[in-house]
Design a protein around this motif. Structure first.
Motif, PDB file in Angstrom:
ATOM      1  N   THR A 121       0.813  -1.213   0.000  1.00 48.17           N
ATOM      2  CA  THR A 121       0.000   0.000   0.000  1.00 48.17           C
ATOM      3  C   THR A 121       0.850   1.268   0.000  1.00 48.17           C
ATOM      4  O   THR A 121       0.340   2.353  -0.295  1.00 48.17           O
ATOM      5  CB  THR A 121      -0.923   0.022   1.238  1.00 48.17           C
ATOM      6  N   SER A 122       2.129   1.147   0.317  1.00 47.93           N
ATOM      7  CA  SER A 122       3.003   2.330   0.334  1.00 47.93           C
ATOM      8  C   SER A 122       3.665   2.602  -1.016  1.00 47.93           C
ATOM      9  O   SER A 122       4.289   3.647  -1.199  1.00 47.93           O
ATOM     10  CB  SER A 122       4.107   2.154   1.392  1.00 47.93           C
ATOM     11  N   ILE A 123       3.534   1.688  -1.965  1.00 44.70           N
ATOM     12  CA  ILE A 123       4.266   1.807  -3.232  1.00 44.70           C
ATOM     13  C   ILE A 123       3.882   3.077  -4.003  1.00 44.70           C
ATOM     14  O   ILE A 123       4.722   3.707  -4.644  1.00 44.70           O
ATOM     15  CB  ILE A 123       4.024   0.562  -4.112  1.00 44.70           C
ATOM     16  N   SER A 124       2.632   3.484  -3.904  1.00 43.23           N
ATOM     17  CA  SER A 124       2.196   4.669  -4.650  1.00 43.23           C
ATOM     18  C   SER A 124       2.923   5.930  -4.206  1.00 43.23           C
ATOM     19  O   SER A 124       2.960   6.931  -4.939  1.00 43.23           O
ATOM     20  CB  SER A 124       0.688   4.863  -4.506  1.00 43.23           C
ATOM     21  N   SER A 125       3.513   5.916  -3.005  1.00 44.96           N
ATOM     22  CA  SER A 125       4.220   7.100  -2.509  1.00 44.96           C
ATOM     23  C   SER A 125       5.635   7.217  -3.046  1.00 44.96           C
ATOM     24  O   SER A 125       6.290   8.243  -2.846  1.00 44.96           O
ATOM     25  CB  SER A 125       4.252   7.085  -0.976  1.00 44.96           C
ATOM     26  N   LYS A 150       6.780   7.701  -6.033  1.00 46.37           N
ATOM     27  CA  LYS A 150       6.976   8.778  -7.018  1.00 46.37           C
ATOM     28  C   LYS A 150       7.085  10.145  -6.359  1.00 46.37           C
ATOM     29  O   LYS A 150       7.623  11.086  -6.963  1.00 46.37           O
ATOM     30  CB  LYS A 150       5.829   8.770  -8.032  1.00 46.37           C
ATOM     31  N   ASN A 151       6.601  10.274  -5.131  1.00 46.46           N
ATOM     32  CA  ASN A 151       6.646  11.572  -4.443  1.00 46.46           C
ATOM     33  C   ASN A 151       7.818  11.693  -3.469  1.00 46.46           C
ATOM     34  O   ASN A 151       7.981  12.730  -2.830  1.00 46.46           O
ATOM     35  CB  ASN A 151       5.342  11.792  -3.671  1.00 46.46           C
ATOM     36  N   VAL A 172       6.770  -3.764  -9.205  1.00 50.26           N
ATOM     37  CA  VAL A 172       7.187  -2.410  -8.849  1.00 50.26           C
ATOM     38  C   VAL A 172       8.260  -1.915  -9.810  1.00 50.26           C
ATOM     39  O   VAL A 172       8.263  -0.751 -10.217  1.00 50.26           O
ATOM     40  CB  VAL A 172       7.684  -2.369  -7.389  1.00 50.26           C
ATOM     41  N   GLN A 206       6.767  -0.734 -13.017  1.00 48.61           N
ATOM     42  CA  GLN A 206       6.064   0.542 -12.901  1.00 48.61           C
ATOM     43  C   GLN A 206       7.016   1.701 -12.621  1.00 48.61           C
ATOM     44  O   GLN A 206       6.859   2.792 -13.179  1.00 48.61           O
ATOM     45  CB  GLN A 206       5.025   0.448 -11.776  1.00 48.61           C
ATOM     46  N   HIS A 207       8.011   1.467 -11.749  1.00 52.28           N
ATOM     47  CA  HIS A 207       8.867   2.556 -11.279  1.00 52.28           C
ATOM     48  C   HIS A 207      10.343   2.365 -11.623  1.00 52.28           C
ATOM     49  O   HIS A 207      11.172   3.181 -11.225  1.00 52.28           O
ATOM     50  CB  HIS A 207       8.745   2.699  -9.759  1.00 52.28           C
ATOM     51  N   PRO A 215       9.079   9.625 -11.998  1.00 52.70           N
ATOM     52  CA  PRO A 215       8.669   8.583 -11.064  1.00 52.70           C
ATOM     53  C   PRO A 215       9.568   7.349 -11.142  1.00 52.70           C
ATOM     54  O   PRO A 215       9.369   6.391 -10.414  1.00 52.70           O
ATOM     55  CB  PRO A 215       7.244   8.251 -11.538  1.00 52.70           C
TER      56      PRO A 215
END
Length: 430
Positions: A44-48, A50-51, A73, A76-77, A94
């Motif tokens: 759930t923390s993966i979306s952070s 990029k920031n 991951v 995507q990143h 990102p």
């Protein structure tokens, strides 16, 4: 993943301490690289990612449940071209991930060397009992409930084949987290699915009590060496875990490079060689690969085209992550005869998380060559905490080394870039 006691991955990031004193602004613009972390333990923390202010995260796989998560991951990143590291700041892209694929010693009991056994297992339960009774101590043969709670063991050849394919599909990837651990004990029983934290990737301790069982060291070493051989075959760096087994880890590596030691030429002999003889007596050519700048660091020069990588029985470079050994053990890895260039990364949670770690930290950092020190978070959750712990450990290292923050972060950035470069990417430079 490497707690000071070797017993568990924390489910919550440790609290940071802020004394309120004014601090020099941290130079994130230089590029801060996390040499070792585990955010796929909390997807759930993966979306952070990029920031985050960190420029790059080296994300470790550890067990069967997270290998494909690291792949996802990275897709995507992931950084696809190493030149991206220098062409954009952390706020402009990102793309921040370098993946690592490996099997952690805490889970080494879940693999078995199928080259030593019958090609086909017909009685799965009997094979499972025999395997776990042979690799765990004390033997759990009579503890049928405990054995039943463990997963069916995976053939080592299957894992190595799958890992090879993942590495070939991700040319920037390294092998990790791998190693040995004398402190870790297996948790008791199965996780209660009705009460488990759904944010956590399965396979970890998840609050269970610890059993008396640990993985026998010969088996851990066997699994480690198999992965080190794969790293040598493909020319990939490795990220190494070692808890209360620093001598065992060193001996495992040394057994693979035996017969491949570098020739060390004395200064006196070098001076006797006539000028103009193009012979390289240095342990590393990295100093020649960078132009000078105000810190004596610089940007990489265009490297000469190198010969195709020749497979070896050992990895080209190794990072001893959250290195917790004494200065004397660190220096053992710096013998100029060793054909593996060793780096040492440090984290707040492990290296400064206990009074013992705090007491020896400065001496270890001073013993670590300037060109071989790295920073890491070792955290299981991406985001502000990960950034914060990277900043905290970097500040502490710079303080001990007597570096200004900009100088120090340029040095550490350069060290990581040298560590990361895989052999198949060196032709023509980057």
């Amino acid at each position: 993943m490497c707690s000071p006691t070797g017993e568990s991955t924390p489910h919550e990031a440790p609290k940071r301490v802020d004394d309120g004193a004014p601090k020099e602004p941290f130079p994130w613009h230089i590029g801060v690289y996390d040499a070792h972390c585990h955010p796929t333990d909390t997807m759930t923390s993966i979306s952070s990612i990029k920031n985050m202010q960190a420029r790059l995260l080296t994300i470790m796989a550890t067990r069967g449940q997270d290998q494909d998560l690291v792949v996802s991951v990275a897709e995507q990143h992931g950084i696809t071209d190493l030149k991206e590291l220098r062409e954009s700041s952390s706020s402009e892209t990102p793309k921040k991930v370098v993946p690592a694929f490996g099997w952690h010693p805490w889970f080494s009991h879940q693999l078995y060397d199928d080259s030593k056994e019958e090609p086909e297992v017909t009685d799965i339960q009997a094979h499972k009992t025999k395997h776990y009774s042979s690799v765990l101590s004390p033997t759990p043969e009579a503890d049928t409930d405990f054995i039943a709670s463990l997963p069916d063991p995976t053939p080592l050849s299957k894992f190595l084949s799958e890992t090879r394919q993942r590495l070939l599909a991700h040319p920037n990837a390294l092998i990790g987290e791998i190693g040995v651990d004398k402190a870790f004990r297996l948790p008791w029983g199965k996780v209660n699915e009705s009460s488990r934290n759904g944010d956590l990737t399965p396979g970890g301790r998840e609050g269970r009590m610890l059993s008396p069982y640990h993985v026998k060291m010969p088996h851990q070493v066997e699994i480690l060496k198999a992965q080190l051989h794969l790293a040598g075959e493909l020319g990939r760096p490795v990220s190494l875990h070692g808890v209360q087994a620093h001598g065992v880890l060193f001996d495992a590596l040394a057994s693979l490079w035996k017969g491949h030691e570098k020739e060390v030429v004395s200064r006196k002999k070098q001076k006797m060689i006539a000028k103009g003889v193009s012979e390289d007596f240095s342990s590393s050519s990295s100093e020649e690969d960078y132009s000078d700048d105000e810190f004596g660091l610089g940007e990489p020069k265009q490297q000469k085209t190198k010969k195709p990588y020749k497979p070896k029985p050992f990895p080209p470079r190794a990072c001893l992550h959250s290195f917790s050994g004494p200065p004397q053990m660190l220096k053992q890895y710096l013998d100029p005869k060793i054909p593996v260039k060793c780096y040492f990364s440090f984290s707040m949670g492990v290296n400064l998380g206990t009074a013992g770690g705090e007491a020896k930290f400065a001496d270890v950092i001073r013993a670590c060559p300037d060109g071989q020190v790295l920073v890491e978070s070792d955290l299981h959750v991406a985001g502000e905490d990960m950034d914060g712990y990277l900043e905290d450990i970097a500040r502490r290292i710079c303080e001990v080394k007597g570096w200004g923050l900009e100088e120090g972060m340029r040095r550490i950035r350069r060290n990581y870039e040298e560590f990361l470069l895989v052999e198949c990417l060196l032709e023509g430079g980057w």
